[in-house]
Scaffold this motif. Sequence first.
Motif, short mmCIF file in Angstrom:
data_model
loop_
_atom_site.label_atom_id
_atom_site.label_comp_id
_atom_site.label_asym_id
_atom_site.label_seq_id
_atom_site.Cartn_x
_atom_site.Cartn_y
_atom_site.Cartn_z
N VAL A 31 17.91 50.34 79.70
CA VAL A 31 18.43 51.01 80.89
C VAL A 31 18.05 52.49 80.87
N VAL A 32 18.22 53.13 79.73
CA VAL A 32 17.88 54.55 79.61
C VAL A 32 16.39 54.76 79.79
N GLN A 33 15.59 53.88 79.20
CA GLN A 33 14.13 53.96 79.34
C GLN A 33 13.72 53.88 80.80
N ALA A 34 14.47 53.10 81.59
CA ALA A 34 14.16 52.93 83.01
C ALA A 34 14.72 54.05 83.88
N GLY A 35 15.48 54.98 83.27
CA GLY A 35 16.01 56.10 84.02
C GLY A 35 17.46 55.97 84.43
N GLY A 36 18.16 54.96 83.89
CA GLY A 36 19.56 54.75 84.23
C GLY A 36 20.50 55.30 83.17
N ALA A 37 21.80 55.27 83.47
CA ALA A 37 22.84 55.72 82.56
C ALA A 37 23.85 54.59 82.38
N PRO A 38 23.84 53.90 81.24
CA PRO A 38 24.70 52.73 81.05
C PRO A 38 26.11 53.09 80.61
N VAL A 39 27.08 52.31 81.09
CA VAL A 39 28.47 52.40 80.66
C VAL A 39 28.92 50.99 80.30
N LEU A 40 29.46 50.81 79.10
CA LEU A 40 29.90 49.48 78.68
C LEU A 40 31.14 49.04 79.46
N LEU A 41 31.11 47.79 79.90
CA LEU A 41 32.24 47.18 80.60
C LEU A 41 32.80 46.09 79.70
N PRO A 42 33.92 46.35 79.02
CA PRO A 42 34.47 45.35 78.10
C PRO A 42 35.07 44.17 78.85
N PRO A 43 35.21 43.03 78.18
CA PRO A 43 35.76 41.84 78.83
C PRO A 43 37.28 41.89 78.95
N LEU A 44 37.76 42.87 79.70
CA LEU A 44 39.19 43.05 79.97
C LEU A 44 39.37 43.02 81.49
N VAL A 45 39.79 41.89 81.99
CA VAL A 45 39.80 41.69 83.43
C VAL A 45 40.67 42.71 84.15
N GLU A 46 41.71 43.23 83.46
CA GLU A 46 42.62 44.17 84.11
C GLU A 46 41.94 45.49 84.48
N GLY A 47 40.88 45.86 83.73
CA GLY A 47 40.23 47.14 83.99
C GLY A 47 38.94 47.04 84.77
N VAL A 48 38.53 45.82 85.09
CA VAL A 48 37.22 45.63 85.69
C VAL A 48 37.09 46.29 87.06
N GLU A 49 38.06 46.07 87.93
CA GLU A 49 37.91 46.54 89.30
C GLU A 49 37.82 48.06 89.37
N ALA A 50 38.62 48.76 88.56
CA ALA A 50 38.59 50.22 88.59
C ALA A 50 37.23 50.76 88.17
N VAL A 51 36.62 50.14 87.16
CA VAL A 51 35.29 50.57 86.72
C VAL A 51 34.25 50.22 87.77
N MET A 52 34.30 49.00 88.27
CA MET A 52 33.28 48.53 89.20
C MET A 52 33.32 49.25 90.55
N GLU A 53 34.45 49.82 90.92
CA GLU A 53 34.51 50.58 92.17
C GLU A 53 33.73 51.89 92.05
N ARG A 54 33.45 52.31 90.82
CA ARG A 54 32.72 53.55 90.59
C ARG A 54 31.27 53.31 90.16
N ALA A 55 30.95 52.09 89.80
CA ALA A 55 29.61 51.78 89.29
C ALA A 55 28.60 51.71 90.43
N ASP A 56 27.35 52.07 90.13
CA ASP A 56 26.30 51.95 91.16
C ASP A 56 25.44 50.73 90.95
N ALA A 57 25.70 49.95 89.88
CA ALA A 57 24.96 48.71 89.62
C ALA A 57 25.66 47.95 88.51
N LEU A 58 25.30 46.67 88.36
CA LEU A 58 25.90 45.82 87.33
C LEU A 58 24.80 45.09 86.58
N LEU A 59 24.77 45.27 85.27
CA LEU A 59 23.87 44.51 84.39
C LEU A 59 24.71 43.51 83.62
N MET A 60 24.45 42.23 83.84
CA MET A 60 25.20 41.17 83.18
C MET A 60 24.40 40.69 81.97
#
Length: 229
Positions: A31-60
């Motif tokens: 991701v960094v090599q391609a010019g992006g800035a990664p943020v880890l999204l842990p498998p905690l369903v309670e916090g997913v929506e708050a993070v994803m509302e601020r994310a500009d993309a999702l890498l699964m």
Amino acid sequence: MAVTADATTVNWNIWGDVAVSLLPQPYLDKVVQAGGAPVLLPPLVEGVEAVMERADALLMSGGADIDPALYGAERGKFTFPPHQARDAAELAALAVAERRGIPVLAVCRGLQLISVSRGGTLDQHLPEHSPAVPGRYEPRTIRVKPDSVLGGALGTSPTVYCHHHQGIDRLGAGLVATAWSDDGVIEGAEAEDPSAPFLAGLQAHGELGADTVPLFEAFVEAAKAPARR
């Protein structure tokens, strides 16, 4: 961009059986090599929506087998026990990404989960595709449809690195296969509607190897566009 992580236990320095959320470093490096800035999204369903509302993309990312109950099947003898918390968290992240219209790039398990979320099914064991040495990725040349997102980024015959014993059986609704192995197993798929937001997946481990760098670059470039919400 948000990058899905796994949860497990590790021995950490002098500490044993430490619960951690983690991700192999090559995902972040790519991701960094391609010019992006990664943020880890842990498998905690309670916090997913708050993070994803601020994310500009999702890498699964890749990882453990998906719970067969999600596609109406019994667990086969070669399928590993389900990680239901991760399944739930990643499905929640995907739902927000699709609602907001932000780009999604999926690797291995990630592609399978997108397909399952749309009614697809999996072949739970592909012994001919399992690695000769467990824990070692094997290079493989795949065939890619030229006029596709994957084809535009990867070319028609990239070398990718594989370690999968499962694969897509029936592809989910709204997806179209755009890459295959020599024996016809689906190695890549993307949104069927070319006007839809960036949505592409590779069965191989795209975080590895030089040939997949342009795919990550295309993904990061798509992330720069405003989210549709």
